[in-house]
Enzyme design. Structure first.
Site, PDB file in Angstrom:
ATOM      1  CG  ASP A 112      -2.007  -1.024   1.178  1.00  0.00           C
ATOM      2  OD1 ASP A 112      -2.417  -1.407   0.070  1.00  0.00           O
ATOM      3  OD2 ASP A 112      -2.483  -1.444   2.249  1.00  0.00           O
ATOM      4  CG  ASP A 130      -6.644  -1.422  -1.552  1.00  0.00           C
ATOM      5  OD1 ASP A 130      -6.883  -2.633  -1.714  1.00  0.00           O
ATOM      6  OD2 ASP A 130      -5.726  -0.996  -0.815  1.00  0.00           O
TER       7      ASP A 130
END
Length: 172
Positions: A112, A130
């Protein structure tokens, strides 16, 4: 089919951006994009969205396989219906799911890197996959409302037609 191409493009962009972050930044390194509001932050996540269900690698792998099979089946079902929004939304979810799936399958964690701060609140760090999953789900919800509205409109038209036929029968 175009929807699988879209999913593939999402997957490639997701994997390329994660590769750049993983190979060019040390864990927790940060690059300011817009002051303290938007930062590129190297982070790893062993859970799901927002870090929930940490260290459940095999659970996520199994769930993702089931979801991917369902999405592919539904895209195939929808391809000749004329509805373009739902298969597009599903392709975003598919590409994002496959991007995070590959990370989990290979390393047990997801890279991330997109961090947003709102004053003292830091939104959980996320990635391109995401983002595409969230946008895809939002479009699926919009499509559902659109379809419900269309069905209500069609039901009303059928009712009006039935009423007109009833009036015509009574006049005869």
């Amino acid at each position: 089919m175009i929807y699988y191409l879209i999913a593939f493009i999402v997957f490639v962009i997701d994997q390329l951006t994660k590769y750049v972050i993983a190979t060019r930044l040390e864990l927790w390194d940060q690059i300011s994009v817009i002051g303290n509001f938007f930062l590129i932050t190297s982070h790893r996540n062993t859970g799901a969205a927002f870090g929930i269900l940490e260290n459940q690698r095999y659970f996520f792998i199994i769930i993702t396989i089931v979801v991917v099979i369902g999405i592919v089946w539904y895209i195939q079902k929808m391809k000749n219906t004329g509805n373009k929004l739902l298969p597009f939304a599903l392709s975003l979810v598919l590409g994002g799911a496959l991007g995070n799936f590959l990370d989990r399958a290979l390393t047990g964690e997801v890279v991330d890197f997109l961090q947003f701060n709102f004053g003292s609140y830091t939104f959980p760090i996320f990635n391109i996959a995401d983002s595409c999953i969230v946008i895809g789900v939002a479009l699926i919800i919009i499509d559902s409302f659109r379809e419900m509205s269309l069905e209500k409109k069609q039901a009303k038209q059928v009712e009006e037609l039935a009423d007109q036929e009833q009036v015509q029968k009574e006049e005869k």
